[in-house]
Motif scaffolding. Structure first.
Motif, mmCIF file in Angstrom:
data_model
loop_
_atom_site.group_PDB
_atom_site.id
_atom_site.type_symbol
_atom_site.label_atom_id
_atom_site.label_comp_id
_atom_site.label_asym_id
_atom_site.label_seq_id
_atom_site.Cartn_x
_atom_site.Cartn_y
_atom_site.Cartn_z
ATOM 1 N N LEU A 258 0.706 -1.164 0.039
ATOM 2 C CA LEU A 258 0.002 0.042 0.039
ATOM 3 C C LEU A 258 0.933 1.223 -0.084
ATOM 4 C CD1 LEU A 258 -3.050 1.145 0.113
ATOM 5 C CD2 LEU A 258 -2.505 1.102 2.623
ATOM 6 N N SER A 259 1.797 1.171 0.876
ATOM 7 C CA SER A 259 2.807 2.378 0.734
ATOM 8 C C SER A 259 3.358 2.620 -0.426
ATOM 9 C CB SER A 259 3.785 2.259 2.220
ATOM 10 O OG SER A 259 4.606 1.502 1.917
ATOM 11 N N VAL A 260 3.954 1.385 -0.988
ATOM 12 C CA VAL A 260 4.654 1.821 -2.365
ATOM 13 C C VAL A 260 3.676 2.192 -3.450
ATOM 14 C CG1 VAL A 260 5.760 0.156 -4.205
ATOM 15 C CG2 VAL A 260 6.566 0.109 -1.920
ATOM 16 N N TYR A 261 2.526 1.623 -3.375
ATOM 17 C CA TYR A 261 1.570 2.152 -4.420
ATOM 18 C C TYR A 261 1.160 3.738 -4.253
ATOM 19 C CZ TYR A 261 -2.730 2.595 -6.810
ATOM 20 O OH TYR A 261 -3.874 3.106 -7.731
ATOM 21 N N ALA A 262 1.164 4.133 -2.961
ATOM 22 C CA ALA A 262 0.967 5.463 -2.618
ATOM 23 C C ALA A 262 2.129 6.464 -3.395
ATOM 24 C CB ALA A 262 0.468 5.735 -1.176
ATOM 25 N N MET A 263 3.392 5.886 -3.007
ATOM 26 C CA MET A 263 4.716 6.674 -3.461
ATOM 27 C C MET A 263 4.711 6.654 -4.940
ATOM 28 S SD MET A 263 7.586 5.228 -0.959
ATOM 29 C CE MET A 263 7.597 5.223 0.879
ATOM 30 N N ILE A 264 4.243 5.498 -5.655
ATOM 31 C CA ILE A 264 4.463 5.701 -7.147
ATOM 32 C C ILE A 264 3.187 6.505 -7.656
ATOM 33 C CG2 ILE A 264 4.204 3.965 -9.074
ATOM 34 C CD1 ILE A 264 5.523 2.006 -7.632
ATOM 35 N N SER A 265 1.896 6.129 -7.161
ATOM 36 C CA SER A 265 0.881 6.717 -8.122
ATOM 37 C C SER A 265 0.551 8.119 -7.714
ATOM 38 C CB SER A 265 -0.238 5.801 -7.918
ATOM 39 O OG SER A 265 -0.729 5.885 -6.383
ATOM 40 N N GLY A 266 1.080 8.734 -6.702
ATOM 41 C CA GLY A 266 0.488 9.901 -6.136
ATOM 42 C C GLY A 266 -0.333 9.851 -4.926
ATOM 43 N N PRO A 267 -1.104 10.721 -4.545
ATOM 44 C CA PRO A 267 -2.113 10.873 -3.760
ATOM 45 C C PRO A 267 -3.118 9.923 -3.826
ATOM 46 C CG PRO A 267 -2.069 12.888 -4.766
ATOM 47 C CD PRO A 267 -1.173 12.411 -5.248
ATOM 48 N N ILE A 268 -3.275 8.888 -2.837
ATOM 49 C CA ILE A 268 -4.472 8.297 -2.755
ATOM 50 C C ILE A 268 -5.314 8.330 -1.452
ATOM 51 C CG2 ILE A 268 -3.486 6.212 -3.950
ATOM 52 C CD1 ILE A 268 -2.858 4.666 -1.517
ATOM 53 N N VAL A 269 -6.493 8.289 -1.384
ATOM 54 C CA VAL A 269 -7.451 8.140 -0.248
ATOM 55 C C VAL A 269 -7.599 7.000 0.249
ATOM 56 C CG1 VAL A 269 -9.702 9.076 0.578
ATOM 57 C CG2 VAL A 269 -8.501 10.542 -1.262
ATOM 58 N N ILE A 270 -7.584 6.710 1.782
ATOM 59 C CA ILE A 270 -7.723 5.524 2.332
ATOM 60 C C ILE A 270 -8.418 5.813 3.675
ATOM 61 C CG2 ILE A 270 -6.797 3.691 3.724
ATOM 62 C CD1 ILE A 270 -4.320 4.104 1.709
ATOM 63 N N PHE A 271 -9.661 5.462 3.860
ATOM 64 C CA PHE A 271 -10.650 5.813 5.019
ATOM 65 C C PHE A 271 -10.644 7.403 5.299
ATOM 66 C CE2 PHE A 271 -8.732 1.482 6.155
ATOM 67 C CZ PHE A 271 -9.829 0.767 6.019
ATOM 68 N N GLU A 272 -10.941 7.866 4.174
ATOM 69 C CA GLU A 272 -11.216 9.522 3.986
ATOM 70 C C GLU A 272 -10.053 10.016 4.604
ATOM 71 O OE1 GLU A 272 -14.674 10.470 6.362
ATOM 72 O OE2 GLU A 272 -15.883 8.942 5.195
ATOM 73 N N THR A 273 -8.768 9.510 4.368
ATOM 74 C CA THR A 273 -7.593 10.186 4.836
ATOM 75 C C THR A 273 -6.581 10.465 3.323
ATOM 76 O OG1 THR A 273 -7.572 9.472 7.030
ATOM 77 C CG2 THR A 273 -5.304 10.053 6.067
ATOM 78 N N GLU A 274 -6.140 11.427 3.130
ATOM 79 C CA GLU A 274 -5.312 11.405 1.814
ATOM 80 C C GLU A 274 -3.868 10.737 2.405
ATOM 81 O OE1 GLU A 274 -4.170 14.428 -1.761
ATOM 82 O OE2 GLU A 274 -5.086 15.112 0.012
ATOM 83 N N VAL A 275 -3.250 10.112 1.296
ATOM 84 C CA VAL A 275 -1.768 9.685 1.758
ATOM 85 C C VAL A 275 -1.039 10.056 0.486
ATOM 86 C CG1 VAL A 275 -0.321 7.758 2.030
ATOM 87 C CG2 VAL A 275 -2.581 7.698 3.115
ATOM 88 N N THR A 276 -0.072 11.028 0.760
ATOM 89 C CA THR A 276 0.922 11.371 -0.169
ATOM 90 C C THR A 276 2.113 10.516 -0.316
ATOM 91 O OG1 THR A 276 1.679 13.083 1.110
ATOM 92 C CG2 THR A 276 -0.255 13.642 -0.096
#
Length: 62
Positions: free
Chosen positions: A21-39
């Motif tokens: 999940l963290s690698v996906y967030a690093m590669i694809s840009g910001p993602i939203v998980i449980f209404e929290t944006e992960v950059t």
């Protein structure tokens, strides 16, 4: 199967999922998980947590 191997499997799979999940967030840009944006910069903390869980799960097998 004893309890030590069960915890090893659980922590290894949990660590792997968090790392993916963290690698996906690093590669694809910001993602939203449980209404929290992960950059990309915020994904470093889950990556460290995933490494801790993964290494703890592997150590249970030894």
């Amino acid at each position: 199967m004893n309890i030590q191997k069960a915890f090893g499997i659980f922590f290894t799979l949990l660590g792997t999922a968090i790392l993916m999940l963290s690698v996906y967030a690093m590669i694809s840009g910001p993602i939203v998980i449980f209404e929290t944006e992960v950059t990309a910069m915020k994904a470093i903390i889950p990556a460290i947590l995933g490494i801790i869980f993964f290494s703890a799960g592997v150590k249970f097998f030894r």
